[in-house]
Design an enzyme around this catalytic site. Structure first.
Site, PDB file in Angstrom:
ATOM      1  N   LYS A  87       0.881  -1.300   0.246  1.00 35.95           N
ATOM      2  CA  LYS A  87      -0.137  -0.117   0.003  1.00 35.95           C
ATOM      3  C   LYS A  87       0.947   1.114   0.155  1.00 35.95           C
ATOM      4  O   LYS A  87       1.884   1.503   0.926  1.00 35.95           O
ATOM      5  CB  LYS A  87      -0.885  -0.075   1.345  1.00 35.95           C
ATOM      6  CG  LYS A  87      -2.099   0.887   1.233  1.00 35.95           C
ATOM      7  CD  LYS A  87      -2.997   0.514   2.461  1.00 35.95           C
ATOM      8  CE  LYS A  87      -4.329   1.348   2.364  1.00 35.95           C
ATOM      9  NZ  LYS A  87      -5.164   1.204   3.461  1.00 35.95           N
TER      10      LYS A  87
HETATM   11  O1  G3P Z   1      -8.074   2.064   5.142  1.00 36.80           O
HETATM   12  C1  G3P Z   1      -8.017   3.564   5.112  1.00 36.80           C
HETATM   13  C2  G3P Z   1      -9.655   4.041   5.199  1.00 36.80           C
HETATM   14  O2  G3P Z   1     -10.372   3.222   4.964  1.00 36.80           O
HETATM   15  C3  G3P Z   1      -9.527   5.051   6.388  1.00 36.80           C
HETATM   16  O3  G3P Z   1     -10.703   5.208   6.977  1.00 36.80           O
HETATM   17  O4  G3P Z   1     -12.581   5.753   8.738  1.00 36.80           O
HETATM   18  O5  G3P Z   1     -10.017   6.369   9.031  1.00 36.80           O
HETATM   19  O6  G3P Z   1     -11.226   7.565   7.007  1.00 36.80           O
HETATM   20  P1  G3P Z   1     -11.082   6.443   7.819  1.00 36.80           P
END
Ligand code: G3P
Length: 215
Positions: A87
């Site tokens: 990633k």
């Molecule tokens: O994997 C990264 C992404 O899904 C982050 O999610 O909830 O931290 O905005 P969030």
């Protein structure tokens, strides 16, 4: 549409895997920290533990932000397990690193994508997955779902094979809307996947059937 789970929590990954609907896992440094995973060796071991639970791809994020650092870290991550996806953040050196890994046959996930232009660059570099963060766009009063729609249109126009991995999903309607718009993958918290199960008519209907079965 594939379902990935967006967590480093082994119990939650196992629960989704056991239900039979899990196609992969995404992690990031924040999710690893949330589980208290510290130190390089523990982090690498945790990725292997995740790979041993799921049968799908597992995204492991590099910390370096320069090309050489990302290549070195990504190569170490890719050696951990055949299903590790490296990633990489959407920055200039990240695009170079994605191109490098693509040419070596190593899968990549381009993360922190917030615009159609960024998604176009990721596809040009050959990313396996592109991760538009729809919830974080919604958080700043911008329509995250319209980004999924734009990327789908652009990728279909030119036959890009990069898979749209809708990320930063917060609730079940995000999953349903991403499915309607043709996202290839949704990476979700377990709570959003489980919420898809619920309907009050299912609950009351089942209660009625069970009550009638006793008559
Ligand atoms: O994997 C990264 C992404 O899904 C982050 O999610 O909830 O931290 O905005 P969030």
């Amino acid at each position: 549409m594939k379902f990935f789970i967006d967590t480093a929590n082994l119990a939650q990954i196992k629960e989704a895997q056991d239900m039979g609907v899990l196609d992969g896992v995404t992690t990031n440094p924040s999710l690893m920290a949330k589980e208290g995973i510290k130190g390089q060796n523990n982090i690498l071991k945790h990725y292997v533990d995740i790979c041993n639970i799921t049968t799908g791809d597992v995204s492991a994020e590099v910390i370096a932000t320069d090309f050489e650092g990302m290549v070195s870290e990504g190569e170490s991550l890719a050696q951990l397990h055949e299903r590790i996806v490296v990633k990489i953040p959407m920055i200039k050196d990240g695009i170079k690193a994605i191109k490098y890994f693509t040419e070596k046959g190593i899968k990549t996930n381009c993360t922190l994508v917030f615009s159609a232009g960024q998604a176009l660059l990721a596809a040009k570099a050959g990313a396996t997955y592109v991760s538009p963060f729809i919830g974080r766009l919604d958080d700043v009063s911008t329509d995250g779902l319209s980004l999924i729609d734009d990327i789908r249109l652009i990728y279909d126009n030119y036959g890009f094979e990069t898979q749209i991995l809708a990320a930063s999903i917060r609730h079940p309607m995000h999953i349903i809307d991403c499915a309607k718009l043709g996202a290839d993958v949704a990476t979700c918290p377990l709570s959003a996947i489980m919420a898809l199960l619920n309907h009050p008519l299912t609950t009351s209907g089942l209660a009625q059937f069970l009550a009638d079965a006793k008559k």
